[in-house]
Design a protein around this motif. Structure first.
Motif, PDB file in Angstrom:
ATOM      1  N   THR A 274       0.832  -1.203   0.000  1.00  0.00           N
ATOM      2  CA  THR A 274       0.000   0.000   0.000  1.00  0.00           C
ATOM      3  C   THR A 274       0.871   1.259   0.000  1.00  0.00           C
ATOM      4  O   THR A 274       0.601   2.226  -0.720  1.00  0.00           O
ATOM      5  N   ILE A 275       1.931   1.223   0.793  1.00  0.00           N
ATOM      6  CA  ILE A 275       2.827   2.382   0.867  1.00  0.00           C
ATOM      7  C   ILE A 275       3.602   2.554  -0.435  1.00  0.00           C
ATOM      8  O   ILE A 275       3.638   3.638  -1.022  1.00  0.00           O
ATOM      9  N   LEU A 276       4.225   1.469  -0.881  1.00  0.00           N
ATOM     10  CA  LEU A 276       5.104   1.568  -2.047  1.00  0.00           C
ATOM     11  C   LEU A 276       4.335   1.863  -3.335  1.00  0.00           C
ATOM     12  O   LEU A 276       4.847   2.560  -4.219  1.00  0.00           O
ATOM     13  N   GLN A 277       3.107   1.352  -3.446  1.00  0.00           N
ATOM     14  CA  GLN A 277       2.319   1.582  -4.656  1.00  0.00           C
ATOM     15  C   GLN A 277       1.358   2.756  -4.522  1.00  0.00           C
ATOM     16  O   GLN A 277       0.668   3.109  -5.478  1.00  0.00           O
ATOM     17  N   GLU A 278       1.316   3.352  -3.346  1.00  0.00           N
ATOM     18  CA  GLU A 278       0.479   4.532  -3.084  1.00  0.00           C
ATOM     19  C   GLU A 278      -0.989   4.299  -3.443  1.00  0.00           C
ATOM     20  O   GLU A 278      -1.646   5.149  -4.044  1.00  0.00           O
ATOM     21  N   THR A 279      -1.493   3.124  -3.064  1.00  0.00           N
ATOM     22  CA  THR A 279      -2.908   2.835  -3.266  1.00  0.00           C
ATOM     23  C   THR A 279      -3.723   3.370  -2.089  1.00  0.00           C
ATOM     24  O   THR A 279      -3.170   3.747  -1.052  1.00  0.00           O
ATOM     25  N   SER A 280      -5.040   3.384  -2.242  1.00  0.00           N
ATOM     26  CA  SER A 280      -5.884   3.923  -1.178  1.00  0.00           C
ATOM     27  C   SER A 280      -7.209   3.186  -1.111  1.00  0.00           C
ATOM     28  O   SER A 280      -7.668   2.598  -2.087  1.00  0.00           O
ATOM     29  N   VAL A 281      -7.805   3.217   0.075  1.00  0.00           N
ATOM     30  CA  VAL A 281      -9.119   2.646   0.325  1.00  0.00           C
ATOM     31  C   VAL A 281      -9.923   3.665   1.117  1.00  0.00           C
ATOM     32  O   VAL A 281      -9.423   4.221   2.100  1.00  0.00           O
ATOM     33  N   LYS A 282     -11.151   3.931   0.683  1.00  0.00           N
ATOM     34  CA  LYS A 282     -11.996   4.860   1.429  1.00  0.00           C
ATOM     35  C   LYS A 282     -13.436   4.369   1.397  1.00  0.00           C
ATOM     36  O   LYS A 282     -13.941   3.948   0.372  1.00  0.00           O
ATOM     37  N   GLY A 283     -14.094   4.441   2.549  1.00  0.00           N
ATOM     38  CA  GLY A 283     -15.474   4.015   2.656  1.00  0.00           C
ATOM     39  C   GLY A 283     -16.449   5.139   2.378  1.00  0.00           C
ATOM     40  O   GLY A 283     -16.124   6.326   2.469  1.00  0.00           O
ATOM     41  N   SER A 284     -17.664   4.742   2.029  1.00  0.00           N
ATOM     42  CA  SER A 284     -18.751   5.696   1.789  1.00  0.00           C
ATOM     43  C   SER A 284     -20.057   4.942   1.937  1.00  0.00           C
ATOM     44  O   SER A 284     -20.186   3.818   1.445  1.00  0.00           O
ATOM     45  N   VAL A 285     -21.048   5.564   2.607  1.00  0.00           N
ATOM     46  CA  VAL A 285     -22.254   4.792   2.889  1.00  0.00           C
ATOM     47  C   VAL A 285     -23.552   5.487   2.521  1.00  0.00           C
ATOM     48  O   VAL A 285     -24.487   4.842   2.065  1.00  0.00           O
ATOM     49  N   ALA A 286     -23.671   6.797   2.666  1.00  0.00           N
ATOM     50  CA  ALA A 286     -24.960   7.450   2.416  1.00  0.00           C
ATOM     51  C   ALA A 286     -24.745   8.886   1.984  1.00  0.00           C
ATOM     52  O   ALA A 286     -23.777   9.539   2.379  1.00  0.00           O
ATOM     53  N   GLY A 287     -25.667   9.382   1.178  1.00  0.00           N
ATOM     54  CA  GLY A 287     -25.595  10.755   0.716  1.00  0.00           C
ATOM     55  C   GLY A 287     -26.183  11.705   1.732  1.00  0.00           C
ATOM     56  O   GLY A 287     -27.217  11.423   2.345  1.00  0.00           O
ATOM     57  N   VAL A 288     -25.541  12.834   1.935  1.00  0.00           N
ATOM     58  CA  VAL A 288     -26.030  13.866   2.852  1.00  0.00           C
ATOM     59  C   VAL A 288     -25.813  15.243   2.218  1.00  0.00           C
ATOM     60  O   VAL A 288     -24.917  15.424   1.393  1.00  0.00           O
ATOM     61  N   GLY A 289     -26.640  16.188   2.620  1.00  0.00           N
ATOM     62  CA  GLY A 289     -26.439  17.568   2.205  1.00  0.00           C
ATOM     63  C   GLY A 289     -26.348  17.757   0.709  1.00  0.00           C
ATOM     64  O   GLY A 289     -27.291  17.466  -0.037  1.00  0.00           O
ATOM     65  N   GLU A 290     -25.198  18.241   0.248  1.00  0.00           N
ATOM     66  CA  GLU A 290     -25.019  18.560  -1.167  1.00  0.00           C
ATOM     67  C   GLU A 290     -25.186  17.338  -2.063  1.00  0.00           C
ATOM     68  O   GLU A 290     -25.555  17.470  -3.236  1.00  0.00           O
ATOM     69  N   ASP A 291     -24.952  16.144  -1.537  1.00  0.00           N
ATOM     70  CA  ASP A 291     -25.129  14.935  -2.338  1.00  0.00           C
ATOM     71  C   ASP A 291     -26.582  14.782  -2.775  1.00  0.00           C
ATOM     72  O   ASP A 291     -26.864  14.389  -3.910  1.00  0.00           O
ATOM     73  N   MET A 292     -27.517  15.093  -1.873  1.00  0.00           N
ATOM     74  CA  MET A 292     -28.939  15.023  -2.215  1.00  0.00           C
ATOM     75  C   MET A 292     -29.293  16.046  -3.291  1.00  0.00           C
ATOM     76  O   MET A 292     -30.014  15.743  -4.247  1.00  0.00           O
ATOM     77  N   HIS A 293     -28.791  17.261  -3.148  1.00  0.00           N
ATOM     78  CA  HIS A 293     -29.066  18.300  -4.144  1.00  0.00           C
ATOM     79  C   HIS A 293     -28.497  17.907  -5.511  1.00  0.00           C
ATOM     80  O   HIS A 293     -29.154  18.089  -6.546  1.00  0.00           O
ATOM     81  N   ASP A 294     -27.286  17.375  -5.525  1.00  0.00           N
ATOM     82  CA  ASP A 294     -26.670  16.974  -6.792  1.00  0.00           C
ATOM     83  C   ASP A 294     -27.441  15.829  -7.436  1.00  0.00           C
ATOM     84  O   ASP A 294     -27.645  15.799  -8.654  1.00  0.00           O
ATOM     85  N   ALA A 295     -27.873  14.864  -6.629  1.00  0.00           N
ATOM     86  CA  ALA A 295     -28.631  13.732  -7.158  1.00  0.00           C
ATOM     87  C   ALA A 295     -29.949  14.203  -7.767  1.00  0.00           C
ATOM     88  O   ALA A 295     -30.339  13.757  -8.857  1.00  0.00           O
ATOM     89  N   LEU A 296     -30.626  15.104  -7.089  1.00  0.00           N
ATOM     90  CA  LEU A 296     -31.881  15.629  -7.609  1.00  0.00           C
ATOM     91  C   LEU A 296     -31.662  16.363  -8.926  1.00  0.00           C
ATOM     92  O   LEU A 296     -32.456  16.225  -9.874  1.00  0.00           O
ATOM     93  N   THR A 297     -30.586  17.121  -9.015  1.00  0.00           N
ATOM     94  CA  THR A 297     -30.273  17.843 -10.255  1.00  0.00           C
ATOM     95  C   THR A 297     -30.034  16.878 -11.406  1.00  0.00           C
ATOM     96  O   THR A 297     -30.527  17.071 -12.523  1.00  0.00           O
ATOM     97  N   LEU A 298     -29.277  15.816 -11.157  1.00  0.00           N
ATOM     98  CA  LEU A 298     -28.994  14.827 -12.206  1.00  0.00           C
ATOM     99  C   LEU A 298     -30.278  14.154 -12.690  1.00  0.00           C
ATOM    100  O   LEU A 298     -30.470  13.941 -13.893  1.00  0.00           O
ATOM    101  N   LEU A 299     -31.162  13.828 -11.768  1.00  0.00           N
ATOM    102  CA  LEU A 299     -32.425  13.202 -12.146  1.00  0.00           C
ATOM    103  C   LEU A 299     -33.327  14.178 -12.896  1.00  0.00           C
ATOM    104  O   LEU A 299     -33.967  13.828 -13.892  1.00  0.00           O
ATOM    105  N   THR A 300     -33.359  15.413 -12.434  1.00  0.00           N
ATOM    106  CA  THR A 300     -34.210  16.428 -13.060  1.00  0.00           C
ATOM    107  C   THR A 300     -33.833  16.657 -14.512  1.00  0.00           C
ATOM    108  O   THR A 300     -34.695  16.857 -15.377  1.00  0.00           O
ATOM    109  N   HIS A 301     -32.542  16.590 -14.805  1.00  0.00           N
ATOM    110  CA  HIS A 301     -32.058  16.886 -16.155  1.00  0.00           C
ATOM    111  C   HIS A 301     -31.758  15.632 -16.973  1.00  0.00           C
ATOM    112  O   HIS A 301     -31.054  15.691 -17.986  1.00  0.00           O
ATOM    113  N   GLY A 302     -32.269  14.508 -16.533  1.00  0.00           N
ATOM    114  CA  GLY A 302     -32.212  13.301 -17.342  1.00  0.00           C
ATOM    115  C   GLY A 302     -30.847  12.690 -17.524  1.00  0.00           C
ATOM    116  O   GLY A 302     -30.612  11.989 -18.523  1.00  0.00           O
TER     117      GLY A 302
END
Length: 340
Positions: A274-302
């Motif tokens: 992981t160190i030598l190849q500079e890879t990464s792992v990150k978790g994510s579970v639910a949309g909050v705040g701006e994520d909801m607004h962005d999702a609505l915009t994407l759906l609204t505009h097809g």
């Protein structure tokens, strides 16, 4: 009002319960539709939040404002809305960083408190997002699940021209594929044991689909000049697939941990590599705040093909059947419960 109460794992009861009255800072929403989420299925089968039962589940919902608390401004009765289901304290370190899910007082509608498999729900008005009236309710009900995918892409810093592998072609995997395509990732590879769901994901934007696990690594190498993909998104929640994902991303690549596993599942990580190849792992579970607004915009505009997600509707009275038959309907990427 009517409410579907999960009284114990595997058993819903349709009950008449008091309609909530909005507090001064709340909005009462008359629910139109609520989608069935993978988390709802975990709760139904007793694998998650069992200590919260009996409870009204459901958090992927849309509706109209039925009443407003005395202190609410900027909203009006009758508006079409979607709602951010994550309730933070608004004041702590995490809430101020839009990391509401880490708030020590965080509550989630339909998971840690009563949710939206009911006629009405009273919610903090600050979490209500007005929605365009011309967007169909069955599309608006996809805002919350899409917001989860938006957050995963944001956390992974996905950009155009990046190669990506999505493990799992279920409803969330399909949304990952579509969002990656919208952002401009290329090539996009999707894999699933279901050839039909792989084909659905290819129809929605994946460049390469693989349903035979023995062919996956070669397909990834062929598509990336032998390197592996820039990003791998695990959306199944399987320990073996997480381990495989580490070997399918390139040096310097990123693993987006999205699929929920059991509480004791671990991912062995070679620290030196992981160190030598500079890879990464990150978790994510639910949309909050701006994520909801962005999702609505994407759906609204097809920007998202929603037809595969709008094939299965069940009345609230039939919610038990909707949950029990879910696994037998793989062609239905999303099932929605209709209240009005």
């Amino acid at each position: 009002m009517r409410a579907a109460v999960l009284v114990k794992p595997g058993t819903f009861e349709l009950r008449d319960v008091p309609r909530p009255e909005p507090a001064p800072t709340e909005a009462l929403v008359r629910i139109t539709r609520t989608g069935i989420c993978g988390t709802d299925l975990h709760i139904f089968h007793g694998n998650y939040a069992a200590d919260a039962l009996p409870m009204i589940p459901g958090h992927e919902f849309t509706g109209h404002i039925a009443a407003l608390g005395s202190e609410v401004q900027g909203l009006k009765e009758g508006q079409s809305v979607v709602v951010d289901m994550n309730i933070g304290c608004t004041r702590c370190y995490y809430c101020r960083r839009n990391e509401v899910l880490n708030c020590p007082k965080m509550r989630q509608m339909g998971i840690t408190m009563d949710g939206a498999f009911a006629d009405y729900i009273s919610v903090p008005a600050r979490l209500v997002i007005p929605a365009p009236e011309h967007v169909p309710a069955n599309v608006l009900a996809l805002t919350e699940p899409l917001s989860c995918v938006v957050r995963a892409a944001r956390k992974s810093q996905v950009s155009f021209g990046q190669s990506a592998l999505v493990i799992g072609a279920g409803p969330i995997g399909n949304l990952h594929v579509q969002l990656l395509r919208t952002i401009g990732a290329a090539p996009i590879i999707v894999t699933d044991l279901s050839a039909d769901r792989v084909q659905m994901a290819v129809d929605c934007g994946a460049d390469i689909g693989v349903s035979d696990p023995s062919q996956l690594e070669q397909a990834v190498r062929d598509a990336t000049d032998g390197r592996g993909t820039d990003i791998v998104i695990e959306s199944v929640g399987n320990a073996a697939l997480y381990q495989q994902a580490l070997g399918l991303m390139r040096k310097g690549g990123h693993l987006a941990a999205f699929g929920l596993t059991g509480p004791d599942t671990a991912l062995p990580l070679d620290i030196l590599t992981t160190i030598l190849q500079e890879t990464s792992v990150k978790g994510s579970v639910a949309g909050v705040g701006e994520d909801m607004h962005d999702a609505l915009t994407l759906l609204t505009h097809g920007r998202i093909k929603t037809d595969p997600f709008t094939t299965a509707d069940f009345d609230l009275e039939d919610i038990q059947m909707a949950f029990e038959s879910y696994a037998d309907r793989p062609d239905d990427l999303k099932t929605q419960i209709v209240m009005a």
